[in-house]
Design an enzyme around this catalytic site. Structure first.
Site, mmCIF file in Angstrom:
data_model
loop_
_atom_site.group_PDB
_atom_site.id
_atom_site.type_symbol
_atom_site.label_atom_id
_atom_site.label_comp_id
_atom_site.label_asym_id
_atom_site.label_seq_id
_atom_site.Cartn_x
_atom_site.Cartn_y
_atom_site.Cartn_z
ATOM 1 C CG HIS A 1 -12.631 2.326 -1.245
ATOM 2 N ND1 HIS A 1 -13.579 1.942 -2.160
ATOM 3 C CD2 HIS A 1 -13.328 2.826 -0.193
ATOM 4 C CE1 HIS A 1 -14.786 2.213 -1.703
ATOM 5 N NE2 HIS A 1 -14.666 2.744 -0.497
ATOM 6 C CB SER B 1 15.759 -14.266 -5.232
ATOM 7 O OG SER B 1 16.259 -14.175 -6.552
ATOM 8 C CE LYS C 1 12.565 -10.268 -4.157
ATOM 9 N NZ LYS C 1 11.802 -10.532 -5.378
ATOM 10 C CD GLU D 1 4.871 -14.883 -3.702
ATOM 11 O OE1 GLU D 1 4.960 -14.055 -4.611
ATOM 12 O OE2 GLU D 1 5.834 -15.577 -3.338
#
Ligand code: ARG
Length: 460
Positions: A157, A278, A284, A291
């Site tokens: 969970h 980025s 970043k 992804e």
């Protein structure tokens, strides 16, 4: 303008829009090698059976081989008005060798020809996927071996549940990709069946020898029913299903690495080579590759759905709807292969932050089960032990303490059976080492699992 190879019955030229709409040459040209290999085998069989002469056979073979070279040199002119790869090649063959070329299509149809081309192509692709899966599996086993001893929180969970070895977690994926491997191998059995000879749908009146063609093209089996042979694409659908499951496994793993690389987890540092910056935020480091691996899963699932929907309403046997099977299949294959390749290269380069993982593994009362198990060994029924420890955890939450920080006196308030030896049983290391059941996370079990995986990889 190339003359239609099926033009006899027609008096009007084809509408240009209709021609563009029905052409598949834009995408089925990638089957050229398979189409030529199939035609060469067909020509050999026709000659062996006395349907064409040996000299015609030789002209056909030579012509087809030259066409293959023309295509590979980029000199072949694919023509839209010739619809598909079959007619493009056959037309060029006739251009080159004349009459003999016009005999090649004896005793076959484009319906069994396309089924053959896809099967030849797909079995090659499945071979490539199998070998990529082996690279991925080996990378997982090697990484598991290298990281042996690193403890991380195991989750259910997405809540910290029980501490586990990082290697155990990595080997979970080894198992998933091993099952993927089995699925592709199993799928290959049904792909690897010769369809040629079914002709349009009913077989042929010529005395062909299908088993000879199967031998030439290395098919262990010949299809049984000519209608089924040209009508079904279930072998594509199951391959797309196997690809979807495999992509799902990759996607789950990608999702974990994405989470783990965030500051909130801090469990991994991703290799620079597989991340991007980025354009606005200089600090970043984005996990784009992972992804996209997760995102591209959608394309593979999409392919499965497309194949299922194309087929679902078709009465037997062949319909042009089935031409829609190819782009989705090609895209899914390209996508999955790229994902597997990247994953196999990335995983060994991930830097696992052992300290952060170990620290997180100790939090969240992750050894509560071990305290309950300790009580069970003191004779307390498990349910009662569970309740006592649950109450202790609630107390800890109020006090802002970990279980191991409770004094003996405090612990005995919840379970008088607690002895002064209890602390050694509720350490994270002990919790991991204690799970010695087969397939569990104890170091010797994981070591044995690595050994079994190594043997399996060596056998394959
Ligand atoms: N391009 C077709 C396909 O992909 C080949 C078979 C065409 N057969 C036909 N009768 N139109 O399925």
């Amino acid at each position: 303008m190339a003359k239609k190879l099926w033009g006899g019955r027609f008096s009007q030229p084809r509408d240009q829009l209709a021609e563009q709409f029905t052409a598949s040459i834009g995408f089925d040209r990638r089957l050229y090698k398979h189409d030529i290999a199939g035609s060469i085998a067909h020509a050999k069989m026709l000659a062996k059976q006395g349907i064409i002469s040996p000299s015609e056979r030789d002209q056909i073979i030579r012509g087809l081989e030259e066409i293959r070279e023309e295509i590979e040199r980029g000199e072949f002119e694919f023509k839209l008005e010739l619809e598909d790869i079959h007619l493009n090649i056959e037309h060029r063959l006739t251009e080159k060798i004349g009459e003999a070329g016009r005999k090649l299509h004896t005793a076959r149809s484009r319906n069994d020809q396309i089924a053959l081309d896809i099967r030849l192509y797909l079995r090659e692709e499945i071979g490539a996927i199998l070998s990529l899966l082996d690279t991925v599996r080996a990378a997982l086993v090697e990484t598991a071996e290298r990281e042996l001893g690193v403890i991380m929180p195991g989750y259910t969970h997405l809540q910290r549940a029980q501490p586990v070895l990082l290697s155990h977690h990595l080997l979970a994926y080894y198992q998933m990709f091993s099952r993927d491997r089995e699925r592709f191998q199993d799928c290959l059995k049904r792909v690897n069946v010769l369809p040629l000879g079914a002709a349009a749908l009913a077989g042929t009146s010529f005395p062909i020898d299908r088993h000879y063609v199967a031998e030439l093209l290395d098919f262990p089996a010949v299809s049984e029913n000519s209608i089924d042979t040209v009508a079904d694409r279930d072998f594509i659908i199951e391959c797309c299903a196997a690809m979807s499951i495999c992509a799902m496994h990759l996607s789950r793993s990608a999702e974990e690495y994405i989470n783990w690389s965030s500051a909130e987890f801090g469990f991994v540092e991703l290799p620079d080579a597989f991340t991007t910056g980025s354009s606005i935020m200089p600090q970043k480091k984005n996990p784009d590759v992972l992804e996209l691996m997760r995102g591209k899963t959608a394309r593979v699932y999409g392919a499965l759905l497309r194949e299922l929907v194309v087929m679902k309403g078709l009465p037997l046997a062949y319909h042009s709807d089935m031409q829609e099977d190819k782009e989705a299949l090609f895209d899914a294959l390209d996508t999955l292969k790229a994902c597997l390749e990247l994953y196999g290269a990335l995983v060994p380069q991930v830097k696992f932050q052992a300290v952060a993982m170990r620290q997180a593994a100790g939090g969240g009362y992750s050894t509560a089960t071990d305290l309950a198990d300790y009580l069970v060994r003191q004779g307390v029924p498990f349910r009662s032990a569970h309740e006592a420890v649950g109450t202790a955890v609630r107390y800890c939450l109020e006090q802002g303490k970990e279980l191991s920080e409770l004094s003996l006196e405090e612990l005995r308030r919840f379970a008088p059976q607690v002895g002064d030896d209890v602390y050694q049983y509720i350490t994270v290391e002990r919790a991991v080492a204690a799970r010695r059941s087969y397939g569990g996370t104890a170091p010797e079990q994981v070591q044995a699992a690595i050994e079994r995986a190594r043997q399996e990889l060596a056998r394959q």
